[in-house]
Design a protein around this motif. Structure first.
Motif, short mmCIF file in Angstrom:
data_model
loop_
_atom_site.label_atom_id
_atom_site.label_comp_id
_atom_site.label_asym_id
_atom_site.label_seq_id
_atom_site.Cartn_x
_atom_site.Cartn_y
_atom_site.Cartn_z
N MET A 1 0.82 -1.21 0.00
CA MET A 1 0.00 0.00 0.00
C MET A 1 0.85 1.27 0.00
SD MET A 1 -2.88 -1.29 -0.25
CE MET A 1 -3.74 0.27 -0.23
N ASN A 2 2.16 1.09 0.24
CA ASN A 2 3.08 2.24 0.21
C ASN A 2 2.65 3.32 1.20
OD1 ASN A 2 5.33 3.57 -0.65
ND2 ASN A 2 4.29 4.63 -2.31
N LYS A 3 2.27 2.94 2.41
CA LYS A 3 1.87 3.89 3.43
C LYS A 3 2.04 3.27 4.80
CE LYS A 3 -2.48 4.32 4.51
NZ LYS A 3 -3.92 4.60 4.56
N SER A 4 2.06 4.09 5.81
CA SER A 4 2.09 3.62 7.19
C SER A 4 0.69 3.22 7.62
CB SER A 4 2.63 4.71 8.12
OG SER A 4 3.92 5.10 7.75
N ILE A 5 0.62 2.38 8.64
CA ILE A 5 -0.67 1.95 9.17
C ILE A 5 -1.23 3.05 10.05
CG2 ILE A 5 -1.85 0.26 10.63
CD1 ILE A 5 0.28 -1.78 9.78
N THR A 6 -2.48 3.46 9.77
CA THR A 6 -3.14 4.49 10.58
C THR A 6 -4.29 3.85 11.36
OG1 THR A 6 -4.71 5.06 8.83
CG2 THR A 6 -2.59 6.20 8.81
N CYS A 7 -4.92 4.66 12.21
CA CYS A 7 -6.02 4.15 13.03
C CYS A 7 -7.12 3.51 12.18
CB CYS A 7 -6.62 5.30 13.86
SG CYS A 7 -5.48 5.99 15.08
N SER A 8 -7.44 4.16 11.06
CA SER A 8 -8.54 3.65 10.24
C SER A 8 -8.17 2.37 9.50
CB SER A 8 -8.96 4.73 9.23
OG SER A 8 -7.87 5.07 8.38
N ASP A 9 -6.87 2.02 9.44
CA ASP A 9 -6.44 0.81 8.76
C ASP A 9 -6.45 -0.42 9.66
OD1 ASP A 9 -5.85 2.22 6.37
OD2 ASP A 9 -3.92 2.83 7.20
N VAL A 10 -6.44 -0.20 10.98
CA VAL A 10 -6.20 -1.31 11.92
C VAL A 10 -7.24 -2.41 11.79
CG1 VAL A 10 -6.15 -1.95 14.36
CG2 VAL A 10 -4.93 0.08 13.59
N VAL A 11 -8.52 -2.05 11.84
CA VAL A 11 -9.58 -3.08 11.81
C VAL A 11 -9.59 -3.82 10.48
CG1 VAL A 11 -12.06 -3.47 11.90
CG2 VAL A 11 -10.99 -1.96 13.56
N PRO A 12 -9.53 -3.12 9.31
CA PRO A 12 -9.50 -3.86 8.05
C PRO A 12 -8.32 -4.81 7.93
CG PRO A 12 -10.05 -1.56 7.66
CD PRO A 12 -9.67 -1.67 9.10
N ILE A 13 -7.14 -4.36 8.39
CA ILE A 13 -5.96 -5.22 8.33
C ILE A 13 -6.15 -6.45 9.22
CG2 ILE A 13 -3.52 -5.38 8.97
CD1 ILE A 13 -3.21 -2.48 8.10
#
Length: 860
Positions: free
Chosen positions: A811-823
Motif C-alpha cells: 500500500m506504500n503507506k504507514s498503518i493508521t487508526c482507520s487501517d487497523v480493523v480492516p488489516i
C-alpha cells in the motif's frame, strides 16, 4: 485423434490422476467438450478403466478430464483472461521455469501443480481466474475444444511442481480484495454496477431465437477507460467507489482491471490519491455516451443531490480518526536487532513514553558526536562528514522531548567526561570557543533564547557563519572587538559541530524567519515533529534492569568514543550497487522536484541528498560489528528515512513559517484545524477562527471546492464537522524510491580494507514492531515476546508483523487508526484465525497506536 487421447488417458491413469470422460467437442448442450459424462464424477476414487477408455474415447471420441484434488495430487490455476498488473504482483520474484502449462490459444491457459490443501475451489470470472482444487474438473491434453483447437501441454504433467506458498498467499489476498471491491460496488448506484458487469462479467447478452449466444459488445472493451472521455468516465467510477468506502487496495485492483497491459502501479497510486470522493451528478451520467447506456432513470441521486436525511454519517470516534490521520507521519529506522539505535530505543522507551522519533534522532546524534570529526566520505565532488544538526519540536511537557534530550545529554557526559552547557552565545563568543575547541557538540532542550539572541544586531552574519561551519570548512573572521588597539583574527581549522536542539512549534515559528531558511541555515537541520497519539507510561521506580541497560548503553558509547579518539582518520567506502541505487534515487527525486515547481521542496532536497550519505555512514557505524563501507541495504534505508520522513518534515516546517495567519483567512482556518488534530465542528471552527460568518462561509466553501477540507456529519445529530485533508503526506506515501527497482548482486559484496580496519557485514531482513526491530528471517518468535498484554499465541506474533510489513509495502503507506480493523480482519480471514481482538491489539502496537480503548494521468 481418439487413439492419441486414449493413449494419454492411460499415461495419466498410470501417473495416479483420476481421469474421467468429458462430452465430445461436437456435442449439443452447454460446455461441449468440457462437461463431465458421469453424474458422480467428483466422487470418483479410481481413474478410467481400460474398458471405459475403449467405450468413451476410442468408440465415441469423447474428451478426457481430470478430477482435481488430493487423490489425483492435482490442482490447477485456470487463466481465462490475463490481467498484467495482477499477475505481475502474483509472480513477482517467483521462478516459473518448471511450471507445467496447458493451453489451446494465446492468452488463456492452465497452470498445473501438485495438490495443496490450502488451495480451495474458486471461480472469479471478472479477474479471469478459476482455482481448481478439491473436486474441480479440468480438461486434459490432447482433448479437442469446441472450436477445433487442440489442448497442448508445455512440460511433463507427471513432474508438475508444488505451487509456491507465496503464490497461494498472493492469490488469496487478491481474491479477498476483490470480495471487498464487490461489496463496495453493491453500494454504488445501479449505473456503475451495470457498467462494471458489462465490461468485466457478462460475456454475452443471452440467446437469440435460434438459441445462439448474443455477444456483449462491452465485454473486455477497455477502450472505455481511455482517451479524454474515458478519463472522465474513469474518474466518475472511482469517485463513486470512494464515496462508498473503497480502500486504496480495491481502487488499485480496479486500475489493474481497467488499464490491462498499460497499467502502471506508480502512477495509479498517485492518481488514486488525487481523486476526490465527489460522485457524478445524474445529469453528468446521462450526458456520458457510455454510462448513459446503463442509466435506468430509477436510481438514487448523487451525494450533492441527496436530501439531508440521506447523508452518510459517522461516529465521533471515526471523525476524530479522520483528523488524526494528518498527524501519522512517524520516524521508523529499520536496523538489525543488535544495532546501537535499536538498543538505544529499547533502553529509553523503557524509561519514558517520549516519542520514539525523538529517541531515534537522539541516537543518530550520539553516533554523529562519537565520530569526533575523524570520519569522512571522499567523493570527486567533495568530502562528506557525518555531522548532523537536529531540531526536535513538540508541545511542552506532553511530548516528553526534554526527557529524550536530558537522557541523551546524560549518556554523552557520562561517556566523554565533558559537560554540555546551555550557552546563549554571541557570534564572537561562539567563534572564540570553536577556535580553541573546533570539535563541539551541543544539546539544548529549549533553544528559544539562543534563537532570539541570534537575531540581535550584534550577531549579524551568524547564520552565514553557521552554514560554513556546518560544511566543516576552515573559517576565518576578523572580530570587531579590539585588544591592545589591534583587531583580533579568529581562525577555526577542521571544524566539526553537531547540534541537538529542542523547542515548541510556536516558539520555533515565532523566532525563525523565512530569511533564516533562505540563507541555508534552516535546510542544514533535520526536523523531527511527531504529532501522532502514543501510549502513555506511568511513573515507576528505577530498578536493576534499568541500571543494567544504562550501563550497556554507556559501555557501547564509550567503546565507540575511545575507538574514534585513538585513530587519526577513518575514510568510508561505498559498494558500487549502493552508489548505483543512490544515483537512481537522486535522479528520480530531481525529476520529481522539477515537476513540482515547489521551491521549498527543491531547497530541502538540495541539502537532504547529502543527509542520505551522512545517515548511511552512521547506520554502518552503529552496527554491532561496525563497518566503514556503505552497503546497498543501508543506502536503501537511508534514502527511505530521508525521503519519507525528514524531507516531508522540512517542507511542513517551512510551510508553517510561510503562513501569514494574520492576513490570510484560509491559513487562519487551516491553522485552527491543525491545532485541533485536523478536525473540528463547523460552529467551533467559526468561533476559534474569529472570522465574520460571511467571510468564514466563503473560506469554507473555497476549501471544500479545492479539496483541502471535507465535510462530514456525526451520527445521531445534524452536527457538521470539517476535516483537514492531508496534502503533505502524499509525497512520502508515494515516495519515488518505492518505484525504483531493486539492485541485485550475484555475490555478497564486502569492502577490501586493511586487517586493522573495521570489517563490513551483511544486513539481515528486518521488521519494525512496537518501536523495536526484529529479524524476520528467523523462524523463532522469541524476539517478539516483549509484546505484552496481547493475549495471542507466540507463534502468531511474527506472522502478524510480517503481514503488516507486507501490507505497508504493497500500500506504500504507514498503518493508521482507520487501517487497523480492516488489516486485522484481513489477516484473520486469510489465516483462518479467530482471535480478532488479539490481532487488532497487535496491529496497533506494530503501528505505534495506543491499544487502550502516472502514466495513469493520461488515462484517468
Amino acid at each position: 485423434m481418439s487413439s492419441i487421447i486414449a493413449e494419454a488417458a492411460t499415461t495419466y491413469s498410470n501417473a495416479g490422476i483420476i481421469t474421467h470422460p468429458l462430452t465430445p467437442p461436437n456435442s449439443t448442450g452447454t460446455s461441449a467438450g468440457k462437461r463431465p459424462v458421469k453424474k458422480d464424477w467428483s466422487k470418483l476414487k479410481e481413474p478410467m478403466s481400460d474398458a471405459e477408455v475403449t467405450r468413451y474415447i476410442l468408440n465415441q471420441s469423447y474428451n478426457i478430464g481430470a478430477v482435481c484434488g488430493k487423490l489425483s495430487d492435482l490442482m490447477v490455476i485456470d487463466v481465462d483472461w490475463y490481467v498484467k498488473g495482477m499477475w505481475d504482483d502474483i509472480l513477482k520474484d517467483i521462478d516459473t521455469s518448471d511450471w507445467v502449462k496447458q493451453f489451446r490459444t494465446p492468452g488463456r491457459w492452465h497452470w498445473m501443480f501438485k495438490f495443496n490443501p490450502d488451495f480451495e475451489l474458486k471461480h472469479s470470472k471478472p479477474l479471469g481466474i478459476d482455482l481448481l482444487g478439491e473436486a474441480g474438473n479440468v480438461v486434459l491434453s490432447p482433448s479437442v475444444h469446441v472450436s477445433g483447437e487442440v489442448y497442448h501441454i508445455d512440460g511433463d504433467l507427471t513432474k508438475r511442481p508444488d505451487i509456491p506458498p507465496a503464490v497461494i498467499g498472493r492469490i488469496k489476498d487478491l481474491l479477498y480484495t476483490f470480495e471487498q471491491l464487490k461489496t463496495t460496488l453493491n453500494k454504488c448506484r445501479r449505473t456503475f454496477k451495470e457498467f462494471f458487469n458489462a465490461v468485466f462479467v457478462k460475456e454475452d447478452l443471452g440467446k437469440d431465437k435460434e438459441g445462439n449466444k448474443i455477444p456483449n459488445p462491452w465485454y473486455h472493451d477497455l477502450t472505455v477507460f481511455h482517451n479524454m472521455d474515458g478519463r472522465q468516465r474513469t474518474l466518475h467510477l472511482f469517485a463513486e467507489l470512494k464515496v462508498n468506502g473503497a480502500t486504496d487496495a480495491e481502487l488499485l485492483l480496479m486500475c489493474k482491471l481497467a488499464f490491462g497491459d498499460s497499467y502502471s502501479e506508480r502512477y495509479s497510486i498517485y492518481e488514486i490519491s488525487q481523486i476526490k470522493a465527489i460522485p457524478a451528478k445524474t445529469s453528468t451520467i446521462k450526458a456520458d455516451s457510455v454510462l448513459s447506456e446503463f442509466y435506468s432513470g430509477e436510481e438514487e441521486p448523487a451525494y450533492e443531490e441527496w436530501g439531508e436525511e440521506n447523508i452518510k454519517t459517522y461516529s465521533l470516534e471515526e471523525i476524530k480518526e479522520m483528523g488524526a490521520e494528518i498527524n501519522d507521519l512517524r520516524l521508523i529506522i529499520n536496523v538489525d536487532n543488535d544495532h546501537f539505535l535499536n538498543e538505544y530505543v529499547k533502553w529509553l522507551s523503557g524509561l519514558s513514553d517520549t516519542y520514539k522519533d525523538y529517541i531515534f534522532v537522539s541516537g543518530l546524534w550520539l553516533l554523529s558526536a562519537c565520530t569526533q570529526g575523524k570520519v569522512s566520505l571522499k567523493l570527486q565532488q567533495g568530502t562528506i562528514n557525518p555531522n548532523l544538526w537536529f531540531f526536535i519540536l513538540g508541545l511542552s511537557s506532553v511530548s516528553r522531548k526534554s526527557t529524550a534530550l536530558d537522557k541523551t545529554k546524560l549518556v554523552y557526559e557520562s561517556c566523554t567526561q565533558t559537560k554540555l552547557y546551555n550557552d546563549d552565545y554571541s557570534l564572537e563568543g561562539y567563534l572564540e570557543l570553536l577556535q580553541d575547541t573546533p570539535h563541539c557538540n551541543f544539546i539544548r532542550d529549549e533553544v528559544v533564547g539562543l534563537l532570539q539572541k541570534m537575531h540581535k544586531k550584534y550577531n549579524d552574519g551568524i547564520f552565514e557563519c553557521e552554514c560554513a561551519l556546518y560544511d566543516c570548512a576552515d573559517y576565518r573572521k576578523t572580530l570587531a572587538k579590539e585588544k591592545g588597539n589591534k583587531k583580533r583574527e579568529v581562525v577555526i581549522e577542521n571544524p566539526f559541530i553537531t547540534k541537538l536542539y529542542g523547542t515548541t512549534p510556536d516558539n520555533f515559528a515565532a523566532n525563525m524567519t523565512l530569511e533564516d531558511v533562505n540563507t541555508g541555515y534552516g535546510p542544514r537541520f533535520l526536523f523531527c515533529h511527531p504529532k501522532y497519539k502514543r501510549p502513555r507510561k506511568p511513573l515507576q521506580l528505577a530498578n536493576e534492569e534499568d541500571r543494567t541497560a544504562f550501563a550497556s548503553i554507556v559501555t557501547r558509547v564509550i567503546t565507540m568514543w575511545d575507538h574514534m579518539k585513538g585513530i587519526d582518520e577513518l575514510e568510508f567506502d561505498v559498494i558500487p550497487e549502493a552508489f548505483e541505487y543512490y544515483n537512481k534515487v537522486t535522479e528520480t527525486m530531481e525529476e520529481t522536484v522539477l515537476d513540482s515547481g515547489d521551491n521549498t521542496l527543491s531547497m530541502g532536497w538540495a541539502r537532504n541528498q547529502v543527509h542520505i550519505l551522512k545517515i548511511a555512514m552512521l547506520l554502518e557505524l552503529g552496527k554491532n560489528e561496525p563497518s566503514h563501507c556503505i552497503q546497498l541495504q543501508t543506502m536503501q534505508e537511508s534514502c527511505r528515512i530521508v525521503i519519507e520522513y525528514f524531507l516531508p518534515m522540512f517542507v511542513e516546517t517551512v510551510h508553517r513559517l510561510q503562513e501569514d495567519v494574520k492576513n490570510n483567512q484560509i491559513e487562519k482556518v487551516r491553522s485552527v484545524l491543525l491545532k485541533n488534530a485536523g478536525t473540528l465542528g463547523r460552529s467551533d471552527l467559526l468561533k476559534y477562527s474569529r472570522l465574520k460568518k460571511r467571510e468564514f462561509d466563503e473560506v469554507v466553501e473555497t476549501m471544500l471546492e479545492s479539496g483541502e477540507i471535507k465535510s462530514v456529519v456525526q451520527n445521531g445529530s445534524k452536527k457538521q464537522w470539517l476535516v483537514l485533508n492531508d496534502d503533505k503526506r502524499t509525497f512520502s506515501q508515494n515516495s519515488p524510491i518505492s518505484h525504483i527497482s531493486h539492485i541485485h548482486t550475484e555475490d555478497k559484496k564486502t569492502c577490501e580494507k586493511s586487517e586493522n580496519d573495521i570489517n563490513c557485514h551483511e544486513h539481515t531482513n528486518y521488521i519494525y514492531m512496537c518501536g523495536e526491530v526484529f529479524d524476520s528471517s528467523c523462524e523463532s518468535v522469541k524476539n517478539v515476546k516483549n509484546v505484552k498484554s496481547v493475549k495471542i499465541e507466540d507463534s502468531v506474533l511474527l506472522k502478524i508483523a510480517r503481514f503488516c510489513k507486507d501490507w505497508q509495502r504493497v500500500m506504500n503507506k504507514s498503518i493508521t487508526c482507520s487501517d487497523v480493523v480492516p488489516i486485522s480482519m484481513e489477516y484473520c480471514h486469510k489465516m483462518k484465525y479467530d482471535n480478532i481482538e488479539g490481532v487488532t491489539n497487535t496491529v496497533k502496537r506494530i503501528a505505534g497506536i495506543p491499544t487502550e480503548e502516472k502514466e495513469a494521468t493520461a488515462r484517468y
